[in-house]
Design an enzyme around this catalytic site. Structure first.
Site, PDB file in Angstrom:
ATOM      1  N   VAL A  11       0.830  -1.209   0.000  1.00 34.14           N
ATOM      2  CA  VAL A  11       0.000   0.000   0.000  1.00 34.14           C
ATOM      3  C   VAL A  11       0.863   1.258   0.000  1.00 34.14           C
ATOM      4  CG1 VAL A  11      -1.728   1.332   1.280  1.00 34.14           C
ATOM      5  CG2 VAL A  11      -1.934  -1.154   1.129  1.00 34.14           C
ATOM      6  N   LEU A 156      -7.338  -0.921  -3.090  1.00 31.70           N
ATOM      7  CA  LEU A 156      -6.507  -1.372  -4.199  1.00 31.70           C
ATOM      8  C   LEU A 156      -6.602  -2.877  -4.376  1.00 31.70           C
ATOM      9  CD1 LEU A 156      -3.291   0.697  -3.367  1.00 31.70           C
ATOM     10  CD2 LEU A 156      -5.233   1.385  -4.793  1.00 31.70           C
ATOM     11  N   LYS A 210     -13.951   0.107   4.965  1.00 37.02           N
ATOM     12  CA  LYS A 210     -12.962  -0.824   4.401  1.00 37.02           C
ATOM     13  C   LYS A 210     -13.283  -2.262   4.787  1.00 37.02           C
ATOM     14  CE  LYS A 210      -9.025  -2.493   2.850  1.00 37.02           C
ATOM     15  NZ  LYS A 210      -8.736  -2.658   1.427  1.00 37.02           N
ATOM     16  N   TYR A 257     -17.195 -15.961  -9.532  1.00 34.63           N
ATOM     17  CA  TYR A 257     -16.519 -17.121 -10.116  1.00 34.63           C
ATOM     18  C   TYR A 257     -16.188 -18.128  -9.014  1.00 34.63           C
ATOM     19  CZ  TYR A 257     -16.062 -14.526 -14.448  1.00 34.63           C
ATOM     20  OH  TYR A 257     -16.337 -13.834 -15.599  1.00 34.63           O
ATOM     21  N   GLY A 259     -14.303 -21.289  -7.167  1.00 31.88           N
ATOM     22  CA  GLY A 259     -12.901 -21.684  -7.171  1.00 31.88           C
ATOM     23  C   GLY A 259     -12.530 -22.399  -5.896  1.00 31.88           C
ATOM     24  N   CYS A 266      -5.629  -9.273   2.377  1.00 35.81           N
ATOM     25  CA  CYS A 266      -6.757  -8.460   2.848  1.00 35.81           C
ATOM     26  C   CYS A 266      -7.967  -9.264   3.320  1.00 35.81           C
ATOM     27  CB  CYS A 266      -7.174  -7.492   1.749  1.00 35.81           C
ATOM     28  SG  CYS A 266      -5.941  -6.236   1.372  1.00 35.81           S
ATOM     29  N   ARG A 334       0.239 -14.953   0.516  1.00 34.64           N
ATOM     30  CA  ARG A 334      -0.375 -14.973   1.830  1.00 34.64           C
ATOM     31  C   ARG A 334      -1.778 -15.576   1.750  1.00 34.64           C
ATOM     32  NH1 ARG A 334       0.987  -8.801   3.368  1.00 34.64           N
ATOM     33  NH2 ARG A 334       0.776  -8.662   1.097  1.00 34.64           N
TER      34      ARG A 334
END
Length: 465
Positions: A11, A156, A210, A257, A259, A266, A334
Site C-alpha cells: 500500500v 486497491l 474498508k 466465479y 474456485g 486483505c 499470503r
C-alpha cells in the site's frame, strides 16, 4: 504538495509512487535500510504491473524519495500517511503495534502542524488512539503543534493497484476537521477529475467502510463456492448458473466465479478482524463466521477430488500444480489456496512439480524452503513431465489456452483438476482427458489412451496452433 508515507510495503509504495507521479514531493520511509537502498536502485520488493517503471521514473526526477529518517520526511511535509502492516493477531483482531509505533515516532519528531492519514486497514476507534499517542508525545516535548488525524482507507486490488489508484472508483475520507478535508480533496483532485468520487464521512464510518467492503467481497466468493458445491451434487453446471444470476443488474458478475477459496493479504485478515470487532461489541456475526468456514473448507476441495480419484495414500504419485500466487497479477502467497493444497498432498505422500510466472521465488524461499517433495520449474509444460495429473490453482492468463496436445503428451494419465473452471469440459473429454471442475458433476471417465483418430486429430490440431 509535500507528503511523507511511512511504510514501503504494498500500500505504501503504490500510494507514494502514484502521488509523486502527479508532481507531489514524496518521502517514503521504512526502517529496513536494505529495502530503502534497493528501492533507490529501482529494485521493487513486490510484483505489481506498472509500478517499477513509475518508481524509477519519479525517483530520477526527485519527486519520489526513499529514506529511513522520519525526521527528514516530516521536516519537508504537510501530510503524513501511515501505511504499515496491520496483520492478524492470535485472537483474530488487527495487530496495531506497527501503526501505533509509527504514531509515537511522529509525535517524537514532528515540529509543525500536520495532517496524519491512516491508510492502513484499521478497526473502528484507531484514529482516536493515534491522535492520543501523538498528542502525548508532543506534550512530553512541550511542543505546540496541531495534529489532524484522518481515515483514508485503500481499495486497491493486487495486480491492478496502480490503475486503481490512478482511476479510483471512490476516495473515502473520514474527518471531523474542515481544513483537513479541504487539503485531502485538493490532494486527490487529479485522480477524481472526471467524476466526483470523493466521499466525506465521519472517521468511524470511514474505518468501518474498508472492513465492510472486503467482508462483502468475501461473502460473495464463499456464497458462490457453496452454490458450486450444491450444483456438483445435483448435476447443475455452475458456469450456467453464474451467467443466469450475474445478468441480474442487482447482482452483477463480479466475484461470482467459483474456485478453491480466497486468499491474499486483505480478505482473510479483514473478515477475521470484523468478526473479532463484532464479538467485542456483543454482536454474533453468524454470516461472517460461515463465510470464513466455507472458505477454509473450499481450499481443500481440489484435494478431496484428488483423493476420490487416486485414494488416500498418494505415495508414488506426482502432481503438477499450475499457479502459486493467491490470484493472477501478483506474487503474493499470503493465505493462498495453493499452500493448503500442496501441503495436504505432501502429507498424503505425494510429490509436487510447481510452476508460477511470478511467485516461484517467494514460494521457494518462504513457504516450501525445506520441503524436498516440491520441485520448482521455470516452464509450465516442464512441470507436467511424468506427473499423474495437472492441478490448476491460479488463473494466470498464460494458463487460459494452453496446448492440450502437449499436456496430453507429458502427463501420464491425462487428468486435470481445475480449481478455477478455466477450460471447456466437452472439448477436454473429447480429447480423452478426465476433467474435474469446481461446480460440475464428475467427468465421464475414459480410461483408454489418446489414439489420434480423425476426431481427436481435429481437436489436437486446433489446440496445438
Amino acid at each position: 504538495m509535500r507528503i511523507t508515507v511511512i511504510g514501503t510495503g504494498y500500500v505504501g509504495l503504490v500510494t507514494g509512487t502514484c502521488f509523486s507521479e502527479m508532481g507531489n514531493k514524496v518521502y517514503c520511509i521504512d526502517i529496513d535500510a536494505s529495502k530503502i537502498e534497493s528501492l533507490k536502485k529501482g529494485i521493487i520488493p513486490i510484483y505489481e504491473p506498472g509500478l517499477e517503471e513509475l518508481v524509477i521514473k519519479n525517483y530520477k526526477t526527485g519527486d519520489l524519495n526513499f529514506t529511513c529518517s522520519l525526521m527528514e520526511g516530516l521536516n519537508n511535509s504537510d501530510i503524513c500517511f501511515i501505511a504499515v502492516g496491520t496483520p492478524m493477531g492470535k485472537d483474530g483482531s488487527a495487530d496495531l503495534q506497527y501503526l501505533l509505533a509509527a504514531a509515537k515516532e511522529i509525535g517524537q519528531v514532528m515540529s509543525n502542524d500536520l495532517i496524519v492519514v491512516n491508510k492502513s486497514t484499521v478497526p473502528v476507534g484507531t484514529a482516536e488512539k493515534v491522535k492520543k499517542i501523538i498528542t502525548e508525545e508532543l506534550e512530553k516535548r512541550n511542543v505546540s503543534c496541531n495534529v489532524y488525524v484522518v481515515s483514508n482507507p485503500e481499495f486497491l486490488k493486487e495486480g491492478s493497484a496502480v490503475a486503481d489508484f490512478m482511476r479510483p472508483d471512490r476516495v473515502v475520507v473520514g474527518s471531523d476537521n474542515e481544513e483537513a478535508v479541504r487539503v485531502m480533496k485538493e490532494l486527490y483532485a487529479p485522480f477524481t477529475k472526471n467524476h466526483d468520487r470523493f466521499l466525506i464521512m465521519d472517521i468511524c464510518s470511514a474505518e468501518m467502510t474498508k472492513y465492510a467492503a472486503n467482508a462483502m467481497l468475501a461473502t460473495r466468493i464463499s456464497f458462490m463456492n457453496e452454490i458450486a458445491n450444491i450444483c456438483e451434487r445435483v448435476g447443475a453446471d455452475i458456469n450456467n448458473v453464474r451467467k443466469g444470476i450475474g445478468s441480474d443488474s442487482r447482482i452483477g458478475y463480479s466475484f461470482l466465479y467459483p474456485g478453491c477459496g480466497y486468499g491474499g493479504s486483505c480478505l482473510p485478515k479483514d473478515v477475521n478482524a470484523l468478526i473479532k470487532t463484532a464479538d467485542d461489541c456483543g454482536c454474533d456475526s453468524k454470516i461472517l463466521k460461515e463465510v470464513k468456514l466455507v472458505n477454509d473448507k473450499q481450499k481443500f476441495l481440489l484435494v478431496n477430488k484428488i483423493i476420490e480419484r487416486f485414494g488416500c495414500d498418494l505415495s508414488g504419485y506426482t502432481f503438477a500444480v499450475w499457479g502459486l500466487a493467491f490470484k493472477p497479477g501478483t506474487d503474493d502467497m499470503r493465505e493462498a489456496p495453493s499452500v493448503a493444497v500442496i501441503n495436504r498432498l505432501i502429507e498424503l505422500g505425494a510429490k509436487i512439480n510447481t510452476y508460477d510466472p511470478k511467485a516461484t521465488d517467494i514460494a521457494r524461499e518462504y513457504y516450501f524452503k525445506d520441503e524436498n517433495n516440491v520441485n520448482f520449474l521455470d516452464n509450465k509444460y516442464e512441470a507436467l513431465n511424468n506427473t499423474d495429473a495437472m492441478v490448476l490453482v491460479t488463473e494466470w492468463k498464460e494458463f487460459r489456452s494452453p496446448n492440450f496436445y502437449e499436456i496430453a503428451e507429458r502427463i501420464k494419465n491425462r487428468i486435470i483438476f481445475d480449481g478455477r473452471n478455466q477450460y471447456n469440459k466437452d472439448i477436454l473429454e473429447k480429447l480423452g482427458f478426465e476433467y474435474y471442475q469446481v461446480g460440475n458433476s464428475r467427468p465421464r471417465i475414459s480410461r483408454q489412451y489418446l489414439y489420434v483418430n480423425s476426431l481427436h486429430s481435429m481437436y489436437l490440431d486446433y489446440w496445438s496452433k
